[in-house]
Design an enzyme around this catalytic site. Structure first.
Site, PDB file in Angstrom:
ATOM      1  N   ARG A   1      33.830  42.239  99.804  1.00  0.00           N
ATOM      2  CA  ARG A   1      34.602  43.240  99.449  1.00  0.00           C
ATOM      3  C   ARG A   1      34.629  44.091  97.986  1.00  0.00           C
ATOM      4  NH1 ARG A   1      39.270  45.365 101.868  1.00  0.00           N
ATOM      5  NH2 ARG A   1      37.954  44.937 103.764  1.00  0.00           N
TER       6      ARG A   1
ATOM      7  N   HIS B   1      48.114  44.808 112.246  1.00  0.00           N
ATOM      8  CA  HIS B   1      47.369  45.508 111.049  1.00  0.00           C
ATOM      9  C   HIS B   1      48.395  46.638 110.487  1.00  0.00           C
ATOM     10  CE1 HIS B   1      44.378  47.671 108.757  1.00  0.00           C
ATOM     11  NE2 HIS B   1      43.904  46.627 108.886  1.00  0.00           N
TER      12      HIS B   1
ATOM     13  N   HIS C   1      37.467  49.028 103.108  1.00  0.00           N
ATOM     14  CA  HIS C   1      38.706  49.420 103.974  1.00  0.00           C
ATOM     15  C   HIS C   1      39.636  50.334 103.366  1.00  0.00           C
ATOM     16  CE1 HIS C   1      40.875  48.134 107.691  1.00  0.00           C
ATOM     17  NE2 HIS C   1      39.693  48.329 108.176  1.00  0.00           N
TER      18      HIS C   1
ATOM     19  N   ARG D   1      51.096  55.864  88.650  1.00  0.00           N
ATOM     20  CA  ARG D   1      52.413  55.746  88.389  1.00  0.00           C
ATOM     21  C   ARG D   1      53.319  56.130  88.983  1.00  0.00           C
ATOM     22  NH1 ARG D   1      57.524  55.372  87.460  1.00  0.00           N
ATOM     23  NH2 ARG D   1      58.487  54.316  85.444  1.00  0.00           N
TER      24      ARG D   1
ATOM     25  N   LYS E   1      55.024  34.846 111.775  1.00  0.00           N
ATOM     26  CA  LYS E   1      53.839  35.446 111.629  1.00  0.00           C
ATOM     27  C   LYS E   1      52.663  34.656 112.148  1.00  0.00           C
ATOM     28  CE  LYS E   1      54.519  39.797 109.930  1.00  0.00           C
ATOM     29  NZ  LYS E   1      54.514  40.047 108.644  1.00  0.00           N
ATOM     30  N   ILE E   2      51.721  35.599 113.131  1.00  0.00           N
ATOM     31  CA  ILE E   2      50.832  34.796 113.500  1.00  0.00           C
ATOM     32  C   ILE E   2      49.392  35.113 112.767  1.00  0.00           C
ATOM     33  CG2 ILE E   2      49.376  34.036 115.531  1.00  0.00           C
ATOM     34  CD1 ILE E   2      52.073  33.254 116.111  1.00  0.00           C
ATOM     35  N   MET E   3      48.771  34.617 111.946  1.00  0.00           N
ATOM     36  CA  MET E   3      47.917  34.993 111.099  1.00  0.00           C
ATOM     37  C   MET E   3      46.545  35.348 111.880  1.00  0.00           C
ATOM     38  SD  MET E   3      49.718  35.025 108.457  1.00  0.00           S
ATOM     39  CE  MET E   3      51.022  34.449 107.842  1.00  0.00           C
TER      40      MET E   3
ATOM     41  N   PHE F   1      46.568  38.313 113.408  1.00  0.00           N
ATOM     42  CA  PHE F   1      46.915  39.329 114.357  1.00  0.00           C
ATOM     43  C   PHE F   1      47.673  40.559 113.548  1.00  0.00           C
ATOM     44  CE2 PHE F   1      45.810  35.704 117.029  1.00  0.00           C
ATOM     45  CZ  PHE F   1      45.406  36.492 118.096  1.00  0.00           C
TER      46      PHE F   1
ATOM     47  N   ARG G   1      36.440  45.877 113.868  1.00  0.00           N
ATOM     48  CA  ARG G   1      35.455  44.788 113.420  1.00  0.00           C
ATOM     49  C   ARG G   1      35.684  43.659 114.362  1.00  0.00           C
ATOM     50  NH1 ARG G   1      38.560  45.147 107.736  1.00  0.00           N
ATOM     51  NH2 ARG G   1      40.136  45.273 109.073  1.00  0.00           N
TER      52      ARG G   1
ATOM     53  N   ASP H   1      40.087  39.008 110.667  1.00  0.00           N
ATOM     54  CA  ASP H   1      40.009  37.838 110.216  1.00  0.00           C
ATOM     55  C   ASP H   1      40.064  36.803 111.559  1.00  0.00           C
ATOM     56  OD1 ASP H   1      40.171  38.247 107.566  1.00  0.00           O
ATOM     57  OD2 ASP H   1      42.232  38.595 107.302  1.00  0.00           O
TER      58      ASP H   1
HETATM   59  C1  LIG Z   1      41.459  41.963 106.555  1.00  0.00           C
HETATM   60  C2  LIG Z   1      43.117  41.944 106.571  1.00  0.00           C
HETATM   61  O1  LIG Z   1      43.536  42.120 105.595  1.00  0.00           O
HETATM   62  S1  LIG Z   1      43.495  42.282 108.074  1.00  0.00           S
HETATM   63  C3  LIG Z   1      45.551  41.612 107.704  1.00  0.00           C
HETATM   64  C4  LIG Z   1      45.373  40.233 107.657  1.00  0.00           C
HETATM   65  N1  LIG Z   1      46.698  39.541 107.756  1.00  0.00           N
HETATM   66  C5  LIG Z   1      47.186  38.790 108.885  1.00  0.00           C
HETATM   67  O2  LIG Z   1      46.406  38.639 110.003  1.00  0.00           O
HETATM   68  C6  LIG Z   1      48.696  38.386 108.780  1.00  0.00           C
HETATM   69  C7  LIG Z   1      49.350  38.558 109.792  1.00  0.00           C
HETATM   70  N2  LIG Z   1      49.731  40.213 110.149  1.00  0.00           N
HETATM   71  C8  LIG Z   1      50.743  40.654 109.460  1.00  0.00           C
HETATM   72  O3  LIG Z   1      51.537  40.052 108.748  1.00  0.00           O
HETATM   73  C9  LIG Z   1      51.048  42.203 109.752  1.00  0.00           C
HETATM   74  O4  LIG Z   1      50.609  42.595 110.809  1.00  0.00           O
HETATM   75  C10 LIG Z   1      50.346  42.899 108.584  1.00  0.00           C
HETATM   76  C11 LIG Z   1      50.514  42.338 107.193  1.00  0.00           C
HETATM   77  C12 LIG Z   1      48.737  42.773 108.607  1.00  0.00           C
HETATM   78  C13 LIG Z   1      50.756  44.352 108.876  1.00  0.00           C
HETATM   79  O5  LIG Z   1      52.047  44.495 108.739  1.00  0.00           O
HETATM   80  P1  LIG Z   1      52.872  45.629 109.256  1.00  0.00           P
HETATM   81  O6  LIG Z   1      52.287  47.055 108.738  1.00  0.00           O
HETATM   82  O7  LIG Z   1      54.480  45.332 108.249  1.00  0.00           O
HETATM   83  O8  LIG Z   1      53.029  45.402 110.466  1.00  0.00           O
HETATM   84  P2  LIG Z   1      53.884  46.075 111.687  1.00  0.00           P
HETATM   85  O9  LIG Z   1      54.644  47.426 111.151  1.00  0.00           O
HETATM   86  O10 LIG Z   1      52.708  46.599 112.635  1.00  0.00           O
HETATM   87  O11 LIG Z   1      54.773  45.249 112.412  1.00  0.00           O
HETATM   88  C14 LIG Z   1      55.292  45.490 113.687  1.00  0.00           C
HETATM   89  C15 LIG Z   1      56.281  44.321 114.340  1.00  0.00           C
HETATM   90  O12 LIG Z   1      55.296  43.527 114.583  1.00  0.00           O
HETATM   91  C16 LIG Z   1      55.431  42.061 113.850  1.00  0.00           C
HETATM   92  N3  LIG Z   1      54.252  41.770 113.456  1.00  0.00           N
HETATM   93  C17 LIG Z   1      53.245  42.103 112.979  1.00  0.00           C
HETATM   94  N4  LIG Z   1      52.259  41.544 112.667  1.00  0.00           N
HETATM   95  C18 LIG Z   1      52.427  40.323 113.420  1.00  0.00           C
HETATM   96  C19 LIG Z   1      51.955  39.036 113.430  1.00  0.00           C
HETATM   97  N5  LIG Z   1      50.747  38.571 113.132  1.00  0.00           N
HETATM   98  N6  LIG Z   1      52.526  37.985 114.100  1.00  0.00           N
HETATM   99  C20 LIG Z   1      53.804  38.228 114.593  1.00  0.00           C
HETATM  100  N7  LIG Z   1      54.593  39.276 114.462  1.00  0.00           N
HETATM  101  C21 LIG Z   1      53.982  40.255 113.867  1.00  0.00           C
HETATM  102  C22 LIG Z   1      56.134  42.641 112.618  1.00  0.00           C
HETATM  103  O13 LIG Z   1      56.851  41.379 112.090  1.00  0.00           O
HETATM  104  C23 LIG Z   1      57.082  43.656 113.251  1.00  0.00           C
HETATM  105  O14 LIG Z   1      58.177  43.246 113.745  1.00  0.00           O
HETATM  106  P3  LIG Z   1      59.662  43.884 113.582  1.00  0.00           P
HETATM  107  O15 LIG Z   1      59.535  45.027 113.872  1.00  0.00           O
HETATM  108  O16 LIG Z   1      60.414  43.082 114.387  1.00  0.00           O
HETATM  109  O17 LIG Z   1      59.846  43.390 112.128  1.00  0.00           O
HETATM  110  O1  LIG Z   2      43.286  47.721 105.371  1.00  0.00           O
HETATM  111  C1  LIG Z   2      44.275  46.680 105.275  1.00  0.00           C
HETATM  112  O2  LIG Z   2      45.175  46.833 104.954  1.00  0.00           O
HETATM  113  C2  LIG Z   2      43.811  45.338 105.379  1.00  0.00           C
HETATM  114  C3  LIG Z   2      42.038  45.090 105.914  1.00  0.00           C
HETATM  115  O3  LIG Z   2      42.045  45.183 107.185  1.00  0.00           O
HETATM  116  C4  LIG Z   2      41.174  45.117 105.052  1.00  0.00           C
HETATM  117  O4  LIG Z   2      41.550  45.306 103.771  1.00  0.00           O
HETATM  118  O5  LIG Z   2      40.224  44.807 105.444  1.00  0.00           O
END
Ligand SMILES: CC(=O)SCCNC(=O)CCNC(=O)[C@H](O)C(C)(C)COP(=O)(O)OP(=O)(O)OC[C@H]1O[C@@H](n2cnc3c(N)ncnc32)[C@H](O)[C@@H]1OP(=O)(O)O
Ligand SMILES: O=C([O-])CC(=O)C(=O)O
Length: 374
Positions: free
Chosen positions: A336, A260, A186, A355, A254-256, A258, A269, A311
């Site tokens: 991964r 990106h 990714h 850096r 945050k709702i895990m 959801f 995916r 996820d």
């Molecule tokens: C395979 C992977 O790694 S996929 C990612 C897995 N992670 C998760 O599911 C954790 C939950 N999700 C998140 O924390 C975030 O969506 C991340 C870390 C994935 C991306 O973060 P960012 O790029 O900063 O998100 P983005 O800029 O789209 O956020 C916009 C707004 O939506 C909110 N938001 C984003 N995701 C969520 C969420 N899952 N639940 C609630 N609110 C959310 C942010 O808090 C933000 O609000 P604000 O403008 O009031 O501060």
């Molecule tokens: O690209 C990202 O930030 C997170 C993700 O979805 C992954 O690593 O699969």
């Protein structure tokens, strides 16, 4: 899929280098590995073909795939010293910490002596990771020392075999293969970037992968599949699911599973793993988990325009296959690894130490006050 407006903190929207490995969130193609759409790969290949593609650059021929599978099969055994270390790790440890230690320990026992060995190290880790996590899990939880060399052709089936002590059904083996394909690569996500930063110092492959495991562990990245399971497991009904989520949104939690960092409207995916989760739900006789997951998906879109990432439906899919929640993120590692290793090799092939600079926001220059006067 529209391109997300990117900017601000977290280096968002800034290009940090070049890659020929994948594209993420480009209009018209959600996710590609070396030019192939992930949907096409998930429908028409196995994880071993995708691992070969990512590590070697092209999909294998039949003969190359057969040779690759037997090579990986022959590398599944663990050295005694590693087994002894795994036996010392308590059952209460987080399995991602076990992966990190297992990877690091193998680097002590079978170090990468030169970059000429990089592909061998990647293959060794690919073969050994399911053995490492399952050896520890079965020893610490069931008190058994398992034989880590099974005759399963594929890594996903091998993992389930070690975990459950019997070969999986064809459906479960297929879902594992698809899941490993979806998680394989990714672009410059946090864990891959960790691996590349480490590689840029000309460090060894084991160090790069160990660091990447640490980055993947967090709930904002790979740890979200476990956190999503913890969220949905207590949802008793669709109505209860709605109440739980609305409460969390109200409290700005945050709702895990959801949202990106790159995708704007959907994670390509999700539809793939969701459809396999639906099949597993039917086979399992589930009348709750899949439905509450769908309720969460609809409500999050309606309330916040937030969509399920890779996820969210992995949580129910893994659960239906009898995988304990705390092993969800280690499966992500087993997959991964291919992306991480390929990025390390790509970094090494055209390296400059990574850096960046920082904007200083601290105190102005000031003299040291003698300690007696502070
Ligand atoms: C395979 C992977 O790694 S996929 C990612 C897995 N992670 C998760 O599911 C954790 C939950 N999700 C998140 O924390 C975030 O969506 C991340 C870390 C994935 C991306 O973060 P960012 O790029 O900063 O998100 P983005 O800029 O789209 O956020 C916009 C707004 O939506 C909110 N938001 C984003 N995701 C969520 C969420 N899952 N639940 C609630 N609110 C959310 C942010 O808090 C933000 O609000 P604000 O403008 O009031 O501060
Ligand atoms: O690209 C990202 O930030 C997170 C993700 O979805 C992954 O690593 O699969």
């Amino acid at each position: 899929m529209t391109d997300k407006k990117l900017g601000g903190a977290g280096l968002r929207g800034q290009s940090a280098g070049e890659t020929a490995l994948s594209t993420v969130g480009k209009s018209g193609s959600g996710l590609t590995y070396r030019g192939y759409d992930v949907k096409d790969l998930a429908e028409n290949t196995s994880f071993e073909e995708v691992a070969y593609l990512i590590l070697h650059g092209e999909l294998p021929t039949e003969a190359q795939l057969a040779a690759y599978k037997s090579q990986l099969k022959a590398m599944r055994g663990l050295p005694q010293a590693l087994k002894e270390v795994l036996e010392r790790i308590p059952a209460s440890a987080h399995p991602m910490d076990v992966m990190r230690t297992g990877c690091s320990m193998l680097g002590n026992l079978e170090p990468e002596n030169s970059f000429d060995e990089q592909l061998h190290v990647a293959d060794r880790l690919l073969a050994a990771f399911p053995s490492i996590i399952c050896y520890w899990y079965r020893f610490s939880h069931d008190g058994v020392r398992i034989e880590t060399e099974t005759d399963d052709d594929e890594i996903g089936a091998h993992f389930l075999h070690l975990l459950h002590g019997k070969a999986p059904s064809p459906l479960h083996a297929k879902v594992m293969s698809v899941s490993l394909i979806l998680y394989a690569e990714h672009e410059f996500n946090a864990s891959t970037f960790t691996a590349r930063v480490c590689a840029s110092t000309l460090s060894d492959m084991f160090s790069c992968i160990t660091g990447a495991i640490g980055s993947l562990r967090g709930p904002l990245h790979g740890g979200a599949n476990e956190a999503a399971m913890e969220l949905i497991q207590d949802m008793r009904s669709e109505e209860h699911a709605r109440d739980v989520l609305l409460g969390k949104l109200e409290r700005k939690e945050k709702i895990m599973g959801f949202g990106h960092a790159i995708y704007r409207e959907s994670d390509p995916r999700n539809a793939i793993i969701k459809s396999w989760s639906a099949k597993l739900a039917e086979e399992y006789g589930d009348d709750r988990l899949y439905r509450v997951s769908e309720t969460c998906e609809a409500l999050m879109w309606q309330e916040k325009k937030l969509f399920c990432n890779a996820d969210f439906f992995h949580a129910s899919a893994y659960h239906f296959m009898g995988i304990p929640t705390k092993l969800f993120t280690p499966i992500f590692v087993c997959s991964r690894l291919t992306g991480w290793a390929a990025h390390v090799m790509e970094q090494r092939a055209n390296n400059r130490i990574i850096r960046p600079s920082a904007d200083y926001v601290g105190k102005e220059l000031r003299p040291v006050t003698p300690i007696s006067q502070r």
